[in-house]
Design a protein around this motif. Structure first.
Motif, short mmCIF file in Angstrom:
data_model
loop_
_atom_site.label_atom_id
_atom_site.label_comp_id
_atom_site.label_asym_id
_atom_site.label_seq_id
_atom_site.Cartn_x
_atom_site.Cartn_y
_atom_site.Cartn_z
N PHE A 56 56.99 3.07 13.31
CA PHE A 56 56.04 2.45 14.24
C PHE A 56 56.27 0.95 14.19
N GLU A 57 55.87 0.26 15.25
CA GLU A 57 56.11 -1.18 15.38
C GLU A 57 54.80 -1.93 15.51
N VAL A 58 54.78 -3.13 14.95
CA VAL A 58 53.62 -4.01 15.05
C VAL A 58 54.12 -5.36 15.54
N GLY A 59 53.45 -5.90 16.54
CA GLY A 59 53.78 -7.22 17.04
C GLY A 59 52.54 -8.10 17.07
N VAL A 60 52.75 -9.38 16.84
CA VAL A 60 51.68 -10.37 16.88
C VAL A 60 52.14 -11.52 17.77
N VAL A 61 51.34 -11.85 18.76
CA VAL A 61 51.65 -12.94 19.67
C VAL A 61 50.42 -13.83 19.74
N SER A 62 50.63 -15.14 19.66
CA SER A 62 49.48 -16.04 19.79
C SER A 62 49.76 -17.11 20.83
N ALA A 63 48.69 -17.51 21.47
CA ALA A 63 48.73 -18.61 22.41
C ALA A 63 47.36 -19.28 22.34
N ASP A 64 47.35 -20.52 21.93
CA ASP A 64 46.11 -21.29 21.79
C ASP A 64 45.13 -20.56 20.87
N ASP A 65 44.01 -20.10 21.42
CA ASP A 65 42.99 -19.50 20.57
C ASP A 65 42.88 -17.98 20.74
N ILE A 66 43.95 -17.36 21.24
CA ILE A 66 43.97 -15.91 21.42
C ILE A 66 45.16 -15.33 20.67
N LEU A 68 47.22 -11.66 20.24
CA LEU A 68 47.45 -10.32 20.74
C LEU A 68 48.13 -9.52 19.64
N ILE A 69 47.55 -8.38 19.29
CA ILE A 69 48.13 -7.48 18.30
C ILE A 69 48.53 -6.22 19.03
N VAL A 70 49.78 -5.81 18.89
CA VAL A 70 50.28 -4.60 19.54
C VAL A 70 50.86 -3.67 18.48
N VAL A 71 50.55 -2.40 18.61
CA VAL A 71 51.09 -1.39 17.70
C VAL A 71 51.64 -0.26 18.56
N SER A 72 52.92 0.04 18.36
CA SER A 72 53.59 1.11 19.12
C SER A 72 53.98 2.23 18.18
N ASP A 73 53.74 3.46 18.63
CA ASP A 73 54.18 4.62 17.86
C ASP A 73 54.90 5.57 18.80
N SER A 74 55.40 6.67 18.26
CA SER A 74 56.25 7.55 19.04
C SER A 74 55.51 8.69 19.72
N SER A 75 54.21 8.77 19.57
CA SER A 75 53.45 9.83 20.23
C SER A 75 52.95 9.36 21.59
N PRO A 76 53.12 10.18 22.62
CA PRO A 76 52.62 9.80 23.93
C PRO A 76 51.11 10.02 24.09
N ARG A 77 50.47 10.70 23.13
CA ARG A 77 49.04 10.99 23.23
C ARG A 77 48.23 9.70 23.21
N PRO A 78 47.37 9.49 24.19
CA PRO A 78 46.54 8.27 24.19
C PRO A 78 45.52 8.32 23.06
N PRO A 79 45.15 7.17 22.54
CA PRO A 79 44.13 7.14 21.49
C PRO A 79 42.77 7.56 22.05
N GLN A 80 42.00 8.23 21.22
CA GLN A 80 40.67 8.66 21.64
C GLN A 80 39.68 8.30 20.55
N ALA A 81 38.63 7.60 20.93
CA ALA A 81 37.58 7.27 19.97
C ALA A 81 36.84 8.56 19.61
N LEU A 82 36.59 8.74 18.33
CA LEU A 82 35.89 9.92 17.84
C LEU A 82 34.42 9.62 17.65
N GLU A 83 33.62 10.65 17.66
CA GLU A 83 32.21 10.52 17.33
C GLU A 83 32.07 10.90 15.87
N ALA A 84 32.11 9.94 14.99
CA ALA A 84 32.01 10.19 13.56
C ALA A 84 30.55 10.40 13.17
N GLY A 85 30.32 11.38 12.32
CA GLY A 85 28.98 11.61 11.81
C GLY A 85 28.64 10.63 10.71
#
Length: 150
Positions: A56-66, A68-85
């Motif tokens: 998996f890959e991690v990238g960090v890009v900055s410009a002024d006060d922002i 950007l963190i990017v993380v790429s993996d090999s699964s095409p499945r989109p991330p889904q927020a879970l409802e944790a108990g």
């Protein structure tokens, strides 16, 4: 930065992101938030995006006060927020990222997988004295310009 898709590498992601942002002169509060976001996204890549034989890959890009963190993996499945108990020990990562990030999103990663990203607000470290500020301007900090990428 590329990492093996193992839980052990998530701590390496935290260390590398923190090191890069400190070198770029950002304040601890923003660094802590960026490291948290990178850690959560990297954990998701390891736990949910792992395909044997792929990094998996991690990238960090900055410009002024922002930042950007990017993380790429090999699964095409989109991330889904879970409802944790209330008693669940996991399942809150994406909710946490969305709570602290300015923006989040995802996109396909070519040739395989997806990229999940988040932006966070960053503040520059305050100089304590004029001499340390001039040392920083003529030392290693001078080589890092706008739109830095690691």
């Amino acid at each position: 930065m590329q990492f093996a898709s193992t839980a052990r590498c998530v701590s390496l992601v935290r260390t590398q992101v923190e090191r890069v942002l400190r070198e770029w002169g950002y304040a601890s509060s923003g660094i802590d938030t960026a490291v948290l976001v990178a850690s959560e996204l990297a954990t998701n890549a390891v736990v949910h995006g792992h395909l044997p034989g792929h990094l998996f890959e991690v990238g960090v890009v900055s410009a002024d006060d922002i930042c950007l963190i990017v993380v790429s993996d090999s699964s095409p499945r989109p991330p889904q927020a879970l409802e944790a108990g209330a008693d669940d020990e996991s399942g809150r990562g994406l909710q946490l990222v969305r709570a602290v990030a300015l923006r989040t999103g995802q996109r396909p990663h070519r040739p395989l997988g997806k990229t999940v990203w988040a932006t966070v607000h960053m503040a520059k470290q305050q100089s304590r004295t004029a001499s340390s500020a001039s040392l920083h301007a003529t030392g290693r900090g001078a080589e890092a310009g706008e739109g830095r990428v690691s």
